[in-house]
Design a protein around this motif. Sequence first.
Motif, PDB file in Angstrom:
ATOM      1  N   PHE A 212       0.846  -1.206   0.000  1.00  0.00           N
ATOM      2  CA  PHE A 212       0.000   0.000   0.000  1.00  0.00           C
ATOM      3  C   PHE A 212       0.879   1.253   0.000  1.00  0.00           C
ATOM      4  O   PHE A 212       0.681   2.159  -0.818  1.00  0.00           O
ATOM      5  CB  PHE A 212      -0.921  -0.008   1.231  1.00  0.00           C
ATOM      6  CG  PHE A 212      -1.581   1.313   1.473  1.00  0.00           C
ATOM      7  CD1 PHE A 212      -2.681   1.722   0.719  1.00  0.00           C
ATOM      8  CD2 PHE A 212      -1.101   2.188   2.450  1.00  0.00           C
ATOM      9  CE1 PHE A 212      -3.277   2.969   0.935  1.00  0.00           C
ATOM     10  CE2 PHE A 212      -1.686   3.424   2.678  1.00  0.00           C
ATOM     11  CZ  PHE A 212      -2.784   3.805   1.915  1.00  0.00           C
ATOM     12  N   TYR A 213       1.824   1.324   0.911  1.00  0.00           N
ATOM     13  CA  TYR A 213       2.703   2.504   0.996  1.00  0.00           C
ATOM     14  C   TYR A 213       3.611   2.614  -0.233  1.00  0.00           C
ATOM     15  O   TYR A 213       3.914   3.724  -0.696  1.00  0.00           O
ATOM     16  CB  TYR A 213       3.540   2.439   2.274  1.00  0.00           C
ATOM     17  CG  TYR A 213       2.723   2.698   3.518  1.00  0.00           C
ATOM     18  CD1 TYR A 213       2.346   3.987   3.859  1.00  0.00           C
ATOM     19  CD2 TYR A 213       2.309   1.644   4.329  1.00  0.00           C
ATOM     20  CE1 TYR A 213       1.584   4.227   4.994  1.00  0.00           C
ATOM     21  CE2 TYR A 213       1.548   1.874   5.457  1.00  0.00           C
ATOM     22  CZ  TYR A 213       1.177   3.169   5.788  1.00  0.00           C
ATOM     23  OH  TYR A 213       0.404   3.411   6.904  1.00  0.00           O
ATOM     24  N   ILE A 214       4.054   1.472  -0.751  1.00  0.00           N
ATOM     25  CA  ILE A 214       4.908   1.486  -1.948  1.00  0.00           C
ATOM     26  C   ILE A 214       4.144   2.050  -3.146  1.00  0.00           C
ATOM     27  O   ILE A 214       4.637   2.929  -3.866  1.00  0.00           O
ATOM     28  CB  ILE A 214       5.428   0.067  -2.255  1.00  0.00           C
ATOM     29  CG1 ILE A 214       6.400  -0.394  -1.153  1.00  0.00           C
ATOM     30  CG2 ILE A 214       6.116   0.018  -3.621  1.00  0.00           C
ATOM     31  CD1 ILE A 214       6.738  -1.872  -1.208  1.00  0.00           C
ATOM     32  N   ASP A 215       2.931   1.556  -3.346  1.00  0.00           N
ATOM     33  CA  ASP A 215       2.157   1.982  -4.510  1.00  0.00           C
ATOM     34  C   ASP A 215       1.732   3.444  -4.418  1.00  0.00           C
ATOM     35  O   ASP A 215       1.611   4.121  -5.446  1.00  0.00           O
ATOM     36  CB  ASP A 215       0.931   1.084  -4.666  1.00  0.00           C
ATOM     37  CG  ASP A 215       1.314  -0.344  -5.094  1.00  0.00           C
ATOM     38  OD1 ASP A 215       2.404  -0.497  -5.667  1.00  0.00           O
ATOM     39  OD2 ASP A 215       0.533  -1.270  -4.842  1.00  0.00           O
ATOM     40  N   VAL A 216       1.513   3.932  -3.195  1.00  0.00           N
ATOM     41  CA  VAL A 216       1.171   5.348  -3.018  1.00  0.00           C
ATOM     42  C   VAL A 216       2.265   6.237  -3.605  1.00  0.00           C
ATOM     43  O   VAL A 216       1.984   7.235  -4.280  1.00  0.00           O
ATOM     44  CB  VAL A 216       0.961   5.669  -1.509  1.00  0.00           C
ATOM     45  CG1 VAL A 216       0.996   7.172  -1.266  1.00  0.00           C
ATOM     46  CG2 VAL A 216      -0.360   5.088  -1.025  1.00  0.00           C
ATOM     47  N   ILE A 217       3.496   5.867  -3.370  1.00  0.00           N
ATOM     48  CA  ILE A 217       4.622   6.676  -3.843  1.00  0.00           C
ATOM     49  C   ILE A 217       4.916   6.421  -5.320  1.00  0.00           C
ATOM     50  O   ILE A 217       5.159   7.353  -6.096  1.00  0.00           O
ATOM     51  CB  ILE A 217       5.886   6.396  -2.999  1.00  0.00           C
ATOM     52  CG1 ILE A 217       5.610   6.717  -1.512  1.00  0.00           C
ATOM     53  CG2 ILE A 217       7.068   7.204  -3.512  1.00  0.00           C
ATOM     54  CD1 ILE A 217       5.200   8.139  -1.242  1.00  0.00           C
ATOM     55  N   LEU A 218       4.912   5.149  -5.744  1.00  0.00           N
ATOM     56  CA  LEU A 218       5.261   4.825  -7.129  1.00  0.00           C
ATOM     57  C   LEU A 218       4.288   5.434  -8.139  1.00  0.00           C
ATOM     58  O   LEU A 218       4.658   5.636  -9.304  1.00  0.00           O
ATOM     59  CB  LEU A 218       5.336   3.308  -7.319  1.00  0.00           C
ATOM     60  CG  LEU A 218       6.559   2.596  -6.712  1.00  0.00           C
ATOM     61  CD1 LEU A 218       6.488   1.101  -6.945  1.00  0.00           C
ATOM     62  CD2 LEU A 218       7.861   3.155  -7.272  1.00  0.00           C
ATOM     63  N   ARG A 219       3.071   5.741  -7.694  1.00  0.00           N
ATOM     64  CA  ARG A 219       2.101   6.391  -8.592  1.00  0.00           C
ATOM     65  C   ARG A 219       2.517   7.816  -8.935  1.00  0.00           C
ATOM     66  O   ARG A 219       2.155   8.338  -9.991  1.00  0.00           O
ATOM     67  CB  ARG A 219       0.708   6.422  -7.940  1.00  0.00           C
ATOM     68  CG  ARG A 219      -0.068   5.127  -8.049  1.00  0.00           C
ATOM     69  CD  ARG A 219      -1.541   5.341  -7.765  1.00  0.00           C
ATOM     70  NE  ARG A 219      -1.775   5.916  -6.446  1.00  0.00           N
ATOM     71  CZ  ARG A 219      -2.061   5.203  -5.365  1.00  0.00           C
ATOM     72  NH1 ARG A 219      -2.141   3.874  -5.457  1.00  0.00           N
ATOM     73  NH2 ARG A 219      -2.264   5.781  -4.201  1.00  0.00           N
ATOM     74  N   ASP A 220       3.277   8.440  -8.033  1.00  0.00           N
ATOM     75  CA  ASP A 220       3.560   9.869  -8.190  1.00  0.00           C
ATOM     76  C   ASP A 220       5.004  10.196  -8.574  1.00  0.00           C
ATOM     77  O   ASP A 220       5.283  11.318  -9.000  1.00  0.00           O
ATOM     78  CB  ASP A 220       3.215  10.618  -6.881  1.00  0.00           C
ATOM     79  CG  ASP A 220       1.728  10.521  -6.561  1.00  0.00           C
ATOM     80  OD1 ASP A 220       0.929  10.468  -7.512  1.00  0.00           O
ATOM     81  OD2 ASP A 220       1.385  10.502  -5.364  1.00  0.00           O
ATOM     82  N   ILE A 221       5.943   9.264  -8.385  1.00  0.00           N
ATOM     83  CA  ILE A 221       7.331   9.606  -8.697  1.00  0.00           C
ATOM     84  C   ILE A 221       7.734   8.991 -10.029  1.00  0.00           C
ATOM     85  O   ILE A 221       7.178   7.984 -10.468  1.00  0.00           O
ATOM     86  CB  ILE A 221       8.306   9.141  -7.583  1.00  0.00           C
ATOM     87  CG1 ILE A 221       8.331   7.610  -7.463  1.00  0.00           C
ATOM     88  CG2 ILE A 221       7.977   9.791  -6.268  1.00  0.00           C
ATOM     89  CD1 ILE A 221       9.396   7.104  -6.506  1.00  0.00           C
ATOM     90  N   LYS A 222       8.736   9.611 -10.669  1.00  0.00           N
ATOM     91  CA  LYS A 222       9.235   9.136 -11.951  1.00  0.00           C
ATOM     92  C   LYS A 222      10.392   8.156 -11.742  1.00  0.00           C
ATOM     93  O   LYS A 222      10.965   8.079 -10.662  1.00  0.00           O
ATOM     94  CB  LYS A 222       9.690  10.322 -12.802  1.00  0.00           C
ATOM     95  CG  LYS A 222       8.562  11.278 -13.160  1.00  0.00           C
ATOM     96  CD  LYS A 222       9.093  12.439 -13.991  1.00  0.00           C
ATOM     97  CE  LYS A 222       7.959  13.406 -14.346  1.00  0.00           C
ATOM     98  NZ  LYS A 222       8.463  14.556 -15.154  1.00  0.00           N
ATOM     99  N   LYS A 223      10.721   7.445 -12.821  1.00  0.00           N
ATOM    100  CA  LYS A 223      11.771   6.427 -12.725  1.00  0.00           C
ATOM    101  C   LYS A 223      13.140   7.014 -12.445  1.00  0.00           C
ATOM    102  O   LYS A 223      14.018   6.318 -11.921  1.00  0.00           O
ATOM    103  CB  LYS A 223      11.818   5.601 -14.009  1.00  0.00           C
ATOM    104  CG  LYS A 223      10.601   4.707 -14.192  1.00  0.00           C
ATOM    105  CD  LYS A 223      10.727   3.854 -15.435  1.00  0.00           C
ATOM    106  CE  LYS A 223       9.517   2.943 -15.587  1.00  0.00           C
ATOM    107  NZ  LYS A 223       9.623   2.087 -16.792  1.00  0.00           N
TER     108      LYS A 223
END
Length: 559
Positions: A212-223
């Motif tokens: 849950f916490y991982i996906d919250v961030i990965l949705r908003d940051i770039k590679k």
Amino acid sequence: MKNTIIYFLLLITTTLFSQKKEYFVIPDSLKLMSFETLEKRFDNSLMNKVKLHLYAKTYYQKSKLQNDKIIKANGMYMAAYIAVNNTISLQYADSIIALTKNGNDFQYPAKGYIFKSNVFFTNDQLNKALSNILEAEKYSNKTGNPKQKILVKQQIGLIKIELGKPKEALPLILENYNYFKSQYINSPEFIYSAWILSDIYNRLKKPNIALFYIDVILRDIKKDNRYYKYFLLNKGVSYHLKKKYIESNSLLDKSILLLKNDKLNLAISYYYRGENVLHGEKNILKSKQYFEKVDSILVTTNEFSTLLRNNYINLIEISKKLKEDKQQLYYLNRLIEIDKRLNRNNIILTENINHNYDTPLLLSEKEQVIDKINREKFIYILLAFTVLIGLAFSLYYLSKTRKEKKLYEKRFYTLINQHTSEIILETISAEDNKTKSFDLPKDIEKDLLQKLATFEKEQGYLVINLKLTDLAKQFDTNSSYLSKTINHFKDKNFSQYLNDLRITYVVKHLKEDRKYRKYTIKAISQEVGFSNAESFAKAFYNQTGLQPSYFIKKLEENN
């Protein structure tokens, strides 16, 4: 994990940058710049080594001329930040604390204790790191600095994680996450607190919450975000815990490519990659390769995480299955070294740690492996000695066989090149033997010698089972006279005389008659008067130095 802290805490380990001992001259463009501006530029240059050193050295040089304790403390803090080694960094930090301890500043002396805590933390001195951050907590609570208080809690949480207490760290990091979510959403501090939470939940075997916490961030940051690779790593760990090994491998392989410069987290990626192979593919040899990469990194960097203790347990178990005693001993020693390191920091082994490998059992198993290796060494030495003896015997036997072969060939060629008439003459050439006394009357002597000559010419010796008494009767004499005559003139006893005549006959016929060579040894022995093949072979060898079978074989080869 510790390698990523440098991006989020107020301080950074002093080993990031090196510094030459040189006389620094403040550039003209910075001589009139205010301390406030220099401090802002220092804070904005954390990832630019050249600018960071420039502003730090300028601030520190100018601060030495000031009476303001806080400006002096800031100068020493910046000097500590870029110092060439930890010893100098800690000396600056102690000076900061001594200078500001009795004041009421909003940041100091807490900032000095935080700095010391971070230096100890990054050098694996967790107890010292914890004691200093608790001092920082005391002063930050006193001043009421909210951001400093939350960062102090974050540092305490990080230390507790490394001490094997993720449950105790969880509420501290949750408070940290919620604070930055409300005040600094999408800031580096917020992203980092989310990453710490995902790591904690993975350690607590709660991968769904971690995701849950991982996906919250990965949705908003770039590679290209510097935190992206760490979230990929934690997501790969989460899928490993969910036993979704294929998805986990894909994420871990991506993180491995991105983590080449972060050796500890690279080692963690390899460890979970090996775990996936071990439990998903059931391939111990392939998984061993990943676990060995982890060991290679840890040996090279001297870094460690409690997550990687099981790496050595896996290697020990695999070495046992493969019966690789020396490797098993090596990994046992490595695990004992790591446990000493954990004990030095009073790190608690959580339920995730295999308690079947505590120190007493490790030492006991180590002794057993050493004993086994020593026993095997003894067996190998004994085996090598046996092989050596066998080899020496074989070489001796080979040498002896070669010599015998050469000797037999020499005897063979001597025998076949010798005229048959010479052989026959040799058997009756004792006529001139006058060395022994002989008391028979001359007429009897002459008569017996003539009869022996006739006996030889007519091949009377071929009669089977011929005895001295039989021949004496045939010669109308007594056996004593006949025996004395043969002994004196043939220089041999009756049995030798008879056998020599027979063998001479056999050699002649074998050389001249090819059909004769086709006979069996038994048939030849009976034809020339021997009662059995054994006595014939013995007599043949005594006269020629060769076995009859060898002589026949060589005749056929040289026909």
